[in-house]
Design a protein around this motif. Structure first.
Motif, PDB file in Angstrom:
ATOM      1  N   GLY A 222      15.615  53.853  31.544  1.00  0.00           N
ATOM      2  CA  GLY A 222      15.801  54.782  32.643  1.00  0.00           C
ATOM      3  C   GLY A 222      16.126  54.152  33.979  1.00  0.00           C
ATOM      4  N   ILE A 223      16.374  55.017  34.953  1.00  0.00           N
ATOM      5  CA  ILE A 223      16.712  54.570  36.304  1.00  0.00           C
ATOM      6  C   ILE A 223      15.589  53.728  36.895  1.00  0.00           C
ATOM      7  N   ASN A 224      14.334  54.083  36.582  1.00  0.00           N
ATOM      8  CA  ASN A 224      13.216  53.338  37.163  1.00  0.00           C
ATOM      9  C   ASN A 224      13.051  51.942  36.560  1.00  0.00           C
ATOM     10  N   ALA A 241      19.654  54.764  26.484  1.00  0.00           N
ATOM     11  CA  ALA A 241      19.449  54.552  27.923  1.00  0.00           C
ATOM     12  C   ALA A 241      20.530  55.238  28.746  1.00  0.00           C
ATOM     13  N   VAL A 242      20.224  55.432  30.027  1.00  0.00           N
ATOM     14  CA  VAL A 242      21.219  55.994  30.947  1.00  0.00           C
ATOM     15  C   VAL A 242      22.339  54.962  31.162  1.00  0.00           C
ATOM     16  N   ASP A 243      23.527  55.462  31.442  1.00  0.00           N
ATOM     17  CA  ASP A 243      24.692  54.582  31.575  1.00  0.00           C
ATOM     18  C   ASP A 243      24.504  53.526  32.664  1.00  0.00           C
ATOM     19  N   MET A 244      23.860  53.908  33.761  1.00  0.00           N
ATOM     20  CA  MET A 244      23.660  52.968  34.863  1.00  0.00           C
ATOM     21  C   MET A 244      22.902  51.721  34.398  1.00  0.00           C
ATOM     22  N   LEU A 245      21.917  51.924  33.535  1.00  0.00           N
ATOM     23  CA  LEU A 245      21.128  50.795  33.041  1.00  0.00           C
ATOM     24  C   LEU A 245      21.921  49.980  32.027  1.00  0.00           C
TER      25      LEU A 245
END
Length: 273
Positions: A222-224, A241-245
């Motif tokens: 996650g983002i966190n 997982a989210v794409d940013m990670l």
């Protein structure tokens, strides 16, 4: 080289139940017995962490509340803590109350972790959160708003509608550590606010020093987990997982529903990755 392997829980080590599978329990316990230094960095408290990984016996301090505390899992002793400045905490709490919101206030009261609230002011998703923790030793139902201000406040959680919570996120995000996202289990918006220094990255670096490790290998979804990835020597995102990670990851591994972290750790111990 002495390596700290540290993993997020929800969406990463846990399946979607949420709990750790029998396979993950078996592998992690075996690797701990063989000397691998494996720990956890989670948004959860130590109390709920123990519930969802009850098949695993932690051997090393655990990072909880998104880096607010490092805690000894055997004694519950807080080894490192981040708390709000008293004035900052009181100003935020007054802000929430003036808007008619029901914050869940996490604080140290007589050196004991408590979460305080006024049930009569709570919305349905907040009541659901509280009911699931009805027997939690930290549970502290307050009779009036004055009691919410007791102790050393270290964390706020607000659950509800985006339009009510986003303005607060925008107001406080530059001064404090704020996480604003839809919860993966209840599909409600959560706003969590903690001291600026309360990050997984800071806590993991401190844990690395405590354990005299040379390197950090971490896992998340996650983002966190972003800041933790940024300070790690290797970082692995589960497939879900989210794409940013994923963009920050050393590599993408199998999803949480297929024991991705445990399988990777088993292969690393046996020299396969």
């Amino acid at each position: 080289m002495k390596t700290l392997y540290i993993t997020d829980l929800d969406g990463t080590l846990l399946d979607n139940t949420p709990k750790t599978s029998e396979y993950t329990n078996s592998v992690i316990n075996e690797l701990l017995d063989k000397g691998m230094i494996i720990s956890f960095a989670t948004a959860r408290s130590l109390t709920t962490t123990k519930l969802v990984i009850n098949g695993i016996k932690p051997r090393y301090p655990v990072v909880v509340h998104n880096g607010t505390f490092i805690v000894d899992p055997e004694t519950d002793e807080i080894l490192h803590k981040n708390i709000f400045d008293k004035t900052d905490a009181e100003n935020m709490l007054n802000d929430f109350l003036n808007l008619g919101l029901c914050p869940i206030v996490f604080s140290l009261i007589n050196d004991k972790q408590k979460f305080s609230y006024i049930r009569e002011k709570a919305n349905a998703p907040t009541i659901d959160f509280l009911d699931k923790r009805a027997t939690d030793k930290r549970n502290r139902r307050c009779k009036n708003t004055a009691e919410l201000f007791d102790g050393e406040i270290y964390y706020f959680t607000l659950i509800g509608d985006e339009e009510k919570l986003r303005p607060l996120y925008n107001k406080y995000k530059d001064s404090f550590r704020c996480l604003f996202q839809i919860d993966m289990y209840c599909n409600e918006y959560w706003l969590e606010i903690m001291p600026k220094t309360s990050t997984k990255a800071n806590a993991v670096k401190q844990l690395k020093a405590m354990l005299s490790c040379d390197a950090i290998v971490c896992f998340g979804d996650g983002i966190n987990d972003t800041d933790m990835f940024e300070i790690a020597d290797e970082c692995y995102a589960v497939e879900n997982a989210v794409d940013m990670l994923k963009e920050k990851a050393t590599k993408i591994i199998a999803p949480n529903t297929k024991d991705g972290v445990a399988k990777w750790l088993f292969m690393r111990y046996n020299g396969c990755v």
